[in-house]
Each structure stands twice: as C-alpha cells, then as structure tokens.
Design a protein around this motif. Structure first.
Motif, PDB file in Angstrom:
ATOM      1  N   MET A   1      -0.655  14.222   4.118  1.00 49.57           N
ATOM      2  CA  MET A   1      -0.904  13.266   5.176  1.00 49.57           C
ATOM      3  C   MET A   1      -1.481  11.992   4.590  1.00 49.57           C
ATOM      4  O   MET A   1      -2.351  12.021   3.748  1.00 49.57           O
ATOM      5  CB  MET A   1      -1.879  13.855   6.181  1.00 49.57           C
ATOM      6  N   ASP A   2      -0.977  10.870   5.035  1.00 48.28           N
ATOM      7  CA  ASP A   2      -1.480   9.570   4.626  1.00 48.28           C
ATOM      8  C   ASP A   2      -2.389   9.035   5.711  1.00 48.28           C
ATOM      9  O   ASP A   2      -2.239   9.359   6.879  1.00 48.28           O
ATOM     10  CB  ASP A   2      -0.330   8.576   4.450  1.00 48.28           C
ATOM     11  N   ARG A   3      -3.310   8.212   5.293  1.00 49.06           N
ATOM     12  CA  ARG A   3      -4.165   7.484   6.236  1.00 49.06           C
ATOM     13  C   ARG A   3      -3.982   6.010   5.952  1.00 49.06           C
ATOM     14  O   ARG A   3      -3.713   5.614   4.828  1.00 49.06           O
ATOM     15  CB  ARG A   3      -5.645   7.834   5.999  1.00 49.06           C
ATOM     16  N   LYS A   4      -4.166   5.177   6.968  1.00 52.58           N
ATOM     17  CA  LYS A   4      -4.119   3.730   6.785  1.00 52.58           C
ATOM     18  C   LYS A   4      -5.431   3.139   7.247  1.00 52.58           C
ATOM     19  O   LYS A   4      -6.016   3.601   8.224  1.00 52.58           O
ATOM     20  CB  LYS A   4      -2.956   3.125   7.555  1.00 52.58           C
ATOM     21  N   ILE A   5      -5.864   2.122   6.512  1.00 55.07           N
ATOM     22  CA  ILE A   5      -7.057   1.382   6.901  1.00 55.07           C
ATOM     23  C   ILE A   5      -6.783  -0.106   6.712  1.00 55.07           C
ATOM     24  O   ILE A   5      -5.894  -0.486   5.955  1.00 55.07           O
ATOM     25  CB  ILE A   5      -8.306   1.780   6.078  1.00 55.07           C
ATOM     26  N   LYS A   6      -7.556  -0.909   7.397  1.00 59.26           N
ATOM     27  CA  LYS A   6      -7.531  -2.351   7.173  1.00 59.26           C
ATOM     28  C   LYS A   6      -8.754  -2.678   6.339  1.00 59.26           C
ATOM     29  O   LYS A   6      -9.870  -2.323   6.692  1.00 59.26           O
ATOM     30  CB  LYS A   6      -7.550  -3.098   8.492  1.00 59.26           C
ATOM     31  N   ALA A   7      -8.501  -3.334   5.199  1.00 59.97           N
ATOM     32  CA  ALA A   7      -9.584  -3.702   4.285  1.00 59.97           C
ATOM     33  C   ALA A   7      -9.134  -4.881   3.434  1.00 59.97           C
ATOM     34  O   ALA A   7      -7.940  -4.996   3.122  1.00 59.97           O
ATOM     35  CB  ALA A   7      -9.959  -2.524   3.394  1.00 59.97           C
ATOM     36  N   ALA A   8     -10.057  -5.724   3.081  1.00 57.08           N
ATOM     37  CA  ALA A   8      -9.785  -6.876   2.219  1.00 57.08           C
ATOM     38  C   ALA A   8      -8.614  -7.714   2.739  1.00 57.08           C
ATOM     39  O   ALA A   8      -7.817  -8.224   1.966  1.00 57.08           O
ATOM     40  CB  ALA A   8      -9.530  -6.402   0.779  1.00 57.08           C
ATOM     41  N   GLY A   9      -8.500  -7.817   4.060  1.00 55.98           N
ATOM     42  CA  GLY A   9      -7.484  -8.655   4.669  1.00 55.98           C
ATOM     43  C   GLY A   9      -6.082  -8.064   4.707  1.00 55.98           C
ATOM     44  O   GLY A   9      -5.144  -8.757   5.067  1.00 55.98           O
ATOM     45  N   ASP A  10      -5.923  -6.812   4.329  1.00 53.76           N
ATOM     46  CA  ASP A  10      -4.608  -6.169   4.319  1.00 53.76           C
ATOM     47  C   ASP A  10      -4.703  -4.766   4.890  1.00 53.76           C
ATOM     48  O   ASP A  10      -5.793  -4.255   5.142  1.00 53.76           O
ATOM     49  CB  ASP A  10      -4.060  -6.090   2.884  1.00 53.76           C
ATOM     50  N   THR A  11      -3.546  -4.143   5.066  1.00 56.80           N
ATOM     51  CA  THR A  11      -3.482  -2.744   5.472  1.00 56.80           C
ATOM     52  C   THR A  11      -3.157  -1.914   4.236  1.00 56.80           C
ATOM     53  O   THR A  11      -2.257  -2.258   3.461  1.00 56.80           O
ATOM     54  CB  THR A  11      -2.397  -2.524   6.545  1.00 56.80           C
ATOM     55  N   TRP A  12      -3.913  -0.837   4.070  1.00 56.47           N
ATOM     56  CA  TRP A  12      -3.780   0.027   2.899  1.00 56.47           C
ATOM     57  C   TRP A  12      -3.459   1.445   3.341  1.00 56.47           C
ATOM     58  O   TRP A  12      -4.060   1.966   4.268  1.00 56.47           O
ATOM     59  CB  TRP A  12      -5.077   0.037   2.099  1.00 56.47           C
ATOM     60  N   GLN A  13      -2.523   2.055   2.645  1.00 59.63           N
ATOM     61  CA  GLN A  13      -2.192   3.457   2.861  1.00 59.63           C
ATOM     62  C   GLN A  13      -2.910   4.242   1.766  1.00 59.63           C
ATOM     63  O   GLN A  13      -2.844   3.877   0.590  1.00 59.63           O
ATOM     64  CB  GLN A  13      -0.686   3.640   2.745  1.00 59.63           C
ATOM     65  N   CYS A  14      -3.606   5.277   2.152  1.00 59.98           N
ATOM     66  CA  CYS A  14      -4.311   6.061   1.138  1.00 59.98           C
ATOM     67  C   CYS A  14      -3.732   7.462   1.074  1.00 59.98           C
ATOM     68  O   CYS A  14      -3.385   8.056   2.095  1.00 59.98           O
ATOM     69  CB  CYS A  14      -5.803   6.081   1.381  1.00 59.98           C
ATOM     70  N   ARG A  15      -3.621   7.934  -0.148  1.00 65.27           N
ATOM     71  CA  ARG A  15      -3.067   9.259  -0.405  1.00 65.27           C
ATOM     72  C   ARG A  15      -3.944   9.966  -1.424  1.00 65.27           C
ATOM     73  O   ARG A  15      -4.379   9.370  -2.409  1.00 65.27           O
ATOM     74  CB  ARG A  15      -1.667   9.163  -0.990  1.00 65.27           C
ATOM     75  N   LEU A  16      -4.130  11.211  -1.195  1.00 63.05           N
ATOM     76  CA  LEU A  16      -4.877  12.045  -2.124  1.00 63.05           C
ATOM     77  C   LEU A  16      -3.926  12.529  -3.204  1.00 63.05           C
ATOM     78  O   LEU A  16      -2.822  12.976  -2.913  1.00 63.05           O
ATOM     79  CB  LEU A  16      -5.476  13.236  -1.367  1.00 63.05           C
ATOM     80  N   SER A  17      -4.348  12.435  -4.449  1.00 66.24           N
ATOM     81  CA  SER A  17      -3.515  12.905  -5.540  1.00 66.24           C
ATOM     82  C   SER A  17      -3.277  14.403  -5.430  1.00 66.24           C
ATOM     83  O   SER A  17      -4.164  15.161  -5.042  1.00 66.24           O
ATOM     84  CB  SER A  17      -4.189  12.598  -6.881  1.00 66.24           C
ATOM     85  N   ALA A  18      -2.081  14.833  -5.777  1.00 66.36           N
ATOM     86  CA  ALA A  18      -1.749  16.252  -5.776  1.00 66.36           C
ATOM     87  C   ALA A  18      -2.360  16.956  -6.977  1.00 66.36           C
ATOM     88  O   ALA A  18      -2.460  18.173  -7.008  1.00 66.36           O
ATOM     89  CB  ALA A  18      -0.234  16.443  -5.780  1.00 66.36           C
ATOM     90  N   GLU A  19      -2.782  16.193  -7.968  1.00 66.57           N
ATOM     91  CA  GLU A  19      -3.376  16.754  -9.180  1.00 66.57           C
ATOM     92  C   GLU A  19      -4.810  16.273  -9.336  1.00 66.57           C
ATOM     93  O   GLU A  19      -5.134  15.147  -8.998  1.00 66.57           O
ATOM     94  CB  GLU A  19      -2.581  16.330 -10.407  1.00 66.57           C
ATOM     95  N   ALA A  20      -5.621  17.128  -9.893  1.00 72.00           N
ATOM     96  CA  ALA A  20      -7.007  16.770 -10.188  1.00 72.00           C
ATOM     97  C   ALA A  20      -7.056  15.968 -11.486  1.00 72.00           C
ATOM     98  O   ALA A  20      -6.315  16.253 -12.422  1.00 72.00           O
ATOM     99  CB  ALA A  20      -7.858  18.025 -10.313  1.00 72.00           C
ATOM    100  N   SER A  21      -7.910  14.963 -11.552  1.00 69.81           N
ATOM    101  CA  SER A  21      -8.091  14.222 -12.799  1.00 69.81           C
ATOM    102  C   SER A  21      -9.049  14.972 -13.712  1.00 69.81           C
ATOM    103  O   SER A  21      -9.003  14.830 -14.923  1.00 69.81           O
ATOM    104  CB  SER A  21      -8.594  12.812 -12.520  1.00 69.81           C
TER     105      SER A  21
END
Length: 85
Positions: A1-21
């Motif tokens: 599932m993706d989430r979207k937020i408005k930040a820094a004057g734009d819309t951003w889609q955020c995704r969680l990585s499928a792999e751990a760093s």
C-alpha cells in the motif's frame, strides 16, 4: 500500500521497502508525483515502528510528515525494491 502526503510544495508517494537495509530497519522511500525533477527521499525506520504495509497505512499524517522531514534526498546508495513499486 502506498500513502501520499503533501510536503515541500509537492505531493509525495511513500512506499515501504520490501527489503530491510539492516536486520531491524526498513527504508521508507518518498517519490515526488507532482514534479519529476525532484529526487526521491529515503528515511530508515525501525521495524518496531513500521513492520509492513499495514503499519504504514496506520501512521498518522503528522507522523508521516515527520518522517518525510527526516528523510534525505537519495539518502542511501542503493535502489530498494518497494511494495507495490
């Protein structure tokens, strides 16, 4: 599932990585959807805080905005496969 937020004057889609760093850390990647000239941003989050897409969906907008503020532009030197990406 993706989430979207408005930040820094734009819309951003955020995704969680499928792999751990690292064993207990997951990268959260923000992609700008309103301006393709903006680089992606990455923040690493404890798996205790976000362990999968459901936990990402459960975050408040305020928590997500704080994570965006903590993220760095192209902050990590590798590409992360993301859920849904």
């Amino acid at each position: 599932m993706d989430r979207k937020i408005k930040a820094a004057g734009d819309t951003w889609q955020c995704r969680l990585s499928a792999e751990a760093s690292e064993p207990d850390v997951r990268p959260l990647v923000f992609f700008c959807v309103t301006n393709d000239q903006r680089p992606y941003r990455v923040v690493e989050v404890s798996r205790d805080r976000i362990d999968g897409p459901d936990a990402l969906a459960a975050l408040s907008d305020e928590d997500l905005e704080a994570l965006f503020e903590a993220a760095r532009s192209m902050g990590f030197p590798r590409d992360y496969p993301t859920y849904g990406g």
